[in-house]
Design a protein around this motif. Sequence first.
Motif, PDB file in Angstrom:
ATOM      1  N   ASP A   1       2.795   3.047 -13.046  1.00  0.00           N
ATOM      2  CA  ASP A   1       1.736   2.055 -12.955  1.00  0.00           C
ATOM      3  C   ASP A   1       0.808   2.530 -11.839  1.00  0.00           C
ATOM      4  OD1 ASP A   1       0.151  -0.085 -12.151  1.00  0.00           O
ATOM      5  OD2 ASP A   1       1.689  -1.586 -12.498  1.00  0.00           O
ATOM      6  N   ALA A   2      -0.374   3.026 -12.221  1.00  0.00           N
ATOM      7  CA  ALA A   2      -1.319   3.579 -11.250  1.00  0.00           C
ATOM      8  C   ALA A   2      -2.528   2.669 -11.051  1.00  0.00           C
ATOM      9  CB  ALA A   2      -1.781   4.968 -11.705  1.00  0.00           C
ATOM     10  N   VAL A   3      -2.369   1.396 -11.355  1.00  0.00           N
ATOM     11  CA  VAL A   3      -3.479   0.453 -11.293  1.00  0.00           C
ATOM     12  C   VAL A   3      -4.125   0.432  -9.907  1.00  0.00           C
ATOM     13  CG1 VAL A   3      -4.021  -2.017 -11.306  1.00  0.00           C
ATOM     14  CG2 VAL A   3      -2.739  -1.017 -13.204  1.00  0.00           C
ATOM     15  N   GLN A   4      -3.311   0.424  -8.845  1.00  0.00           N
ATOM     16  CA  GLN A   4      -3.866   0.361  -7.493  1.00  0.00           C
ATOM     17  C   GLN A   4      -4.302   1.731  -6.973  1.00  0.00           C
ATOM     18  OE1 GLN A   4      -4.470  -2.316  -5.554  1.00  0.00           O
ATOM     19  NE2 GLN A   4      -3.687  -3.786  -7.049  1.00  0.00           N
ATOM     20  N   ALA A   5      -3.819   2.789  -7.585  1.00  0.00           N
ATOM     21  CA  ALA A   5      -4.066   4.135  -7.060  1.00  0.00           C
ATOM     22  C   ALA A   5      -5.352   4.765  -7.561  1.00  0.00           C
ATOM     23  CB  ALA A   5      -2.890   5.043  -7.424  1.00  0.00           C
TER      24      ALA A   5
ATOM     25  N   GLY B   1       0.766  -1.240   0.000  1.00  0.00           N
ATOM     26  CA  GLY B   1       0.000   0.000   0.000  1.00  0.00           C
ATOM     27  C   GLY B   1       0.796   1.289   0.000  1.00  0.00           C
ATOM     28  N   THR B   2       2.111   1.215  -0.142  1.00  0.00           N
ATOM     29  CA  THR B   2       2.952   2.409  -0.108  1.00  0.00           C
ATOM     30  C   THR B   2       2.651   3.323  -1.286  1.00  0.00           C
ATOM     31  OG1 THR B   2       4.706   1.093   0.919  1.00  0.00           O
ATOM     32  CG2 THR B   2       5.340   3.228  -0.042  1.00  0.00           C
ATOM     33  N   ILE B   3       2.364   4.609  -0.997  1.00  0.00           N
ATOM     34  CA  ILE B   3       2.115   5.606  -2.039  1.00  0.00           C
ATOM     35  C   ILE B   3       3.384   6.425  -2.237  1.00  0.00           C
ATOM     36  CG2 ILE B   3       0.714   7.588  -2.729  1.00  0.00           C
ATOM     37  CD1 ILE B   3      -1.497   6.509  -0.870  1.00  0.00           C
ATOM     38  N   GLN B   4       3.980   6.293  -3.414  1.00  0.00           N
ATOM     39  CA  GLN B   4       5.248   6.969  -3.688  1.00  0.00           C
ATOM     40  C   GLN B   4       5.042   8.480  -3.912  1.00  0.00           C
ATOM     41  OE1 GLN B   4       8.082   5.485  -3.377  1.00  0.00           O
ATOM     42  NE2 GLN B   4       7.601   3.306  -3.582  1.00  0.00           N
ATOM     43  N   PRO B   5       6.091   9.280  -3.719  1.00  0.00           N
ATOM     44  CA  PRO B   5       6.008  10.731  -3.976  1.00  0.00           C
ATOM     45  C   PRO B   5       6.057  11.015  -5.476  1.00  0.00           C
ATOM     46  CG  PRO B   5       8.226  10.157  -3.286  1.00  0.00           C
ATOM     47  CD  PRO B   5       7.412   8.894  -3.167  1.00  0.00           C
ATOM     48  N   ILE B   6       4.952  10.747  -6.140  1.00  0.00           N
ATOM     49  CA  ILE B   6       4.912  10.770  -7.603  1.00  0.00           C
ATOM     50  C   ILE B   6       5.198  12.160  -8.169  1.00  0.00           C
ATOM     51  CG2 ILE B   6       3.401  10.450  -9.602  1.00  0.00           C
ATOM     52  CD1 ILE B   6       4.497   7.867  -8.403  1.00  0.00           C
ATOM     53  N   LYS B   7       4.649  13.184  -7.563  1.00  0.00           N
ATOM     54  CA  LYS B   7       4.883  14.529  -8.091  1.00  0.00           C
ATOM     55  C   LYS B   7       6.366  14.884  -8.057  1.00  0.00           C
ATOM     56  CE  LYS B   7       3.434  19.354  -7.727  1.00  0.00           C
ATOM     57  NZ  LYS B   7       2.491  20.321  -7.090  1.00  0.00           N
ATOM     58  N   GLU B   8       7.037  14.546  -6.957  1.00  0.00           N
ATOM     59  CA  GLU B   8       8.469  14.837  -6.840  1.00  0.00           C
ATOM     60  C   GLU B   8       9.279  14.016  -7.843  1.00  0.00           C
ATOM     61  OE1 GLU B   8       6.383  14.290  -4.442  1.00  0.00           O
ATOM     62  OE2 GLU B   8       6.576  15.867  -2.926  1.00  0.00           O
ATOM     63  N   ILE B   9       8.879  12.763  -8.049  1.00  0.00           N
ATOM     64  CA  ILE B   9       9.562  11.932  -9.049  1.00  0.00           C
ATOM     65  C   ILE B   9       9.384  12.540 -10.436  1.00  0.00           C
ATOM     66  CG2 ILE B   9       9.566   9.665 -10.174  1.00  0.00           C
ATOM     67  CD1 ILE B   9       8.685   8.508  -7.432  1.00  0.00           C
ATOM     68  N   GLY B  10       8.168  12.985 -10.733  1.00  0.00           N
ATOM     69  CA  GLY B  10       7.900  13.614 -12.023  1.00  0.00           C
ATOM     70  C   GLY B  10       8.729  14.864 -12.238  1.00  0.00           C
ATOM     71  N   GLU B  11       8.897  15.648 -11.191  1.00  0.00           N
ATOM     72  CA  GLU B  11       9.709  16.870 -11.299  1.00  0.00           C
ATOM     73  C   GLU B  11      11.167  16.542 -11.597  1.00  0.00           C
ATOM     74  OE1 GLU B  11       8.940  18.701  -7.552  1.00  0.00           O
ATOM     75  OE2 GLU B  11       7.059  19.647  -8.201  1.00  0.00           O
TER      76      GLU B  11
ATOM     77  N   GLY C   1      -8.886   5.862  -8.296  1.00  0.00           N
ATOM     78  CA  GLY C   1     -10.096   5.699  -7.518  1.00  0.00           C
ATOM     79  C   GLY C   1      -9.893   5.827  -6.027  1.00  0.00           C
ATOM     80  N   HIS C   2      -8.633   5.839  -5.597  1.00  0.00           N
ATOM     81  CA  HIS C   2      -8.319   5.955  -4.170  1.00  0.00           C
ATOM     82  C   HIS C   2      -7.619   7.260  -3.829  1.00  0.00           C
ATOM     83  CE1 HIS C   2      -9.590   1.855  -3.536  1.00  0.00           C
ATOM     84  NE2 HIS C   2      -8.751   1.423  -4.457  1.00  0.00           N
ATOM     85  N   ILE C   3      -6.804   7.760  -4.748  1.00  0.00           N
ATOM     86  CA  ILE C   3      -6.108   9.024  -4.529  1.00  0.00           C
ATOM     87  C   ILE C   3      -6.196   9.855  -5.808  1.00  0.00           C
ATOM     88  CG2 ILE C   3      -4.514   8.054  -2.821  1.00  0.00           C
ATOM     89  CD1 ILE C   3      -2.352   7.995  -4.981  1.00  0.00           C
ATOM     90  N   GLU C   4      -6.048  11.158  -5.669  1.00  0.00           N
ATOM     91  CA  GLU C   4      -6.090  12.054  -6.820  1.00  0.00           C
ATOM     92  C   GLU C   4      -4.899  11.805  -7.741  1.00  0.00           C
ATOM     93  OE1 GLU C   4      -8.292  14.218  -7.768  1.00  0.00           O
ATOM     94  OE2 GLU C   4      -9.588  14.485  -6.009  1.00  0.00           O
ATOM     95  N   MET C   5      -5.171  11.738  -9.044  1.00  0.00           N
ATOM     96  CA  MET C   5      -4.113  11.607 -10.036  1.00  0.00           C
ATOM     97  C   MET C   5      -4.302  12.699 -11.077  1.00  0.00           C
ATOM     98  SD  MET C   5      -2.244   9.055  -9.034  1.00  0.00           S
ATOM     99  CE  MET C   5      -1.195   8.978 -10.483  1.00  0.00           C
ATOM    100  N   ASP C   6      -3.316  13.576 -11.188  1.00  0.00           N
ATOM    101  CA  ASP C   6      -3.346  14.680 -12.139  1.00  0.00           C
ATOM    102  C   ASP C   6      -2.062  14.603 -12.954  1.00  0.00           C
ATOM    103  OD1 ASP C   6      -3.010  17.192 -13.417  1.00  0.00           O
ATOM    104  OD2 ASP C   6      -4.270  18.184 -11.934  1.00  0.00           O
ATOM    105  N   VAL C   7      -2.162  14.121 -14.188  1.00  0.00           N
ATOM    106  CA  VAL C   7      -0.964  13.848 -14.978  1.00  0.00           C
ATOM    107  C   VAL C   7      -0.192  15.119 -15.302  1.00  0.00           C
ATOM    108  CG1 VAL C   7      -1.807  11.676 -15.930  1.00  0.00           C
ATOM    109  CG2 VAL C   7      -2.334  13.823 -17.112  1.00  0.00           C
TER     110      VAL C   7
END
Length: 400
Positions: free
Chosen positions: A177-181, A155-165, A183-189
């Motif tokens: 891979d956002a398959v588990q994310a 269930g670990t949620i990675q710091p995706i925004k920081e990785i993207g930056e 519907g559970h957390i906000e995703m803004d590409v």
Amino acid sequence: MNKPVYMDYAATTFTKPEVLEEMIPYFTEFYGNPSSIYSISRETKKAIDKARMRVATALNADPQEIYFTGGGSEADNWAIKGIALANKNKGNHIITSKIEHHAVLHTCEYLEKNGFEVTYLDVDAEGFIRLEDLKAAIRPTTVLVTIMTANNEIGTIQPIKEIGEICKANKVFFHTDAVQAIGHIEMDVKDMNIDALSLSGHKIYGPKGIGVLYLRRGIKIHNLVHGGAQERNRRAGTENVAGIVGLGKAIELAMENMADEKARLTYLRDKLIKGLRGAVDYSKLNGPAGDRRLPGNVNMSFEFIEGESVLLMLDAKGICASSGSACTSGSLDPSHVLLAIGLPHEVAHGSLRLSMGASTTEEEVDYVIETVPAIIQRLRDMSPLYDSFINGKGKNFFDK
């Protein structure tokens, strides 16, 4: 309990009635091939366009950046192979993590056999990559970073925004891979600087056999499936219209209900964790606590027992659970995720994943809290390792 207690929503979900209702006409009434030009085919084409818009809205993407696939694994394969091969003139290096889904890990292994170099980042004891490790791993030849948004096991949620930056600053493509994310957390590409994203219908109360690859406009990618001109010449094959319609409806429902459902599942998750940890000695929560964990995910290790036996005994009590990823449930090897966060083999084998969802009730959580400790104790009573430990001849890994 008078009915089965389903605690394996991370493996798959049921299809919601509203989703099925919207799908049915595309099996029986509007069954035309979307590539044809007569009226019933125009209806199927419109339905695909509507679903594409629904997905794009959920991700803050452009509809023309949404491509329908046969599932999350295909989307992962397409993103990684397609971007790597199309951009190999820029370099042959890929970065991922050691706790990715096998759809990512096995794809990277395939590319290693075909001239690419892959760096597998370590994670800490809670399953997080270290951003400084990512920065240090990037080379002039790095073309792609692929890091999952949320781990399917712990269930670990990675710091995706920081990785993207980091990827954007280094002009490296970023896939998640956002398959588990979803519907559970906000995703803004756009906000997260994501270049490619994979998701799957059956994880969000949609049908199986349908997924999505989001691909940022302008990114070069090789096709994975060749044949016809479907999906704007990117993904051949007659479209799974009913599946596409179902995924579109499912993701729209998920976005509408996300805030309330996140709060409800977080409450149930924390109650379950507290109840099990309080009732079972020599146990450990795998992954982080709090907001950095998926709302419905509980993964715990129990010393001196074997996970498969727990699952069989839980099943006898009407509880459906797992010991890790559904894609590796037939393997006798311990979870690669649990090994990566530092658990020894014998402890990783004694792990249990309980994942909750739309139909999970507090009564069911109470039943699991009541049932699991008795099963653990029964198995320990039969365990020579536990007998050795309580007689002072063995050792334990967790504090009591």
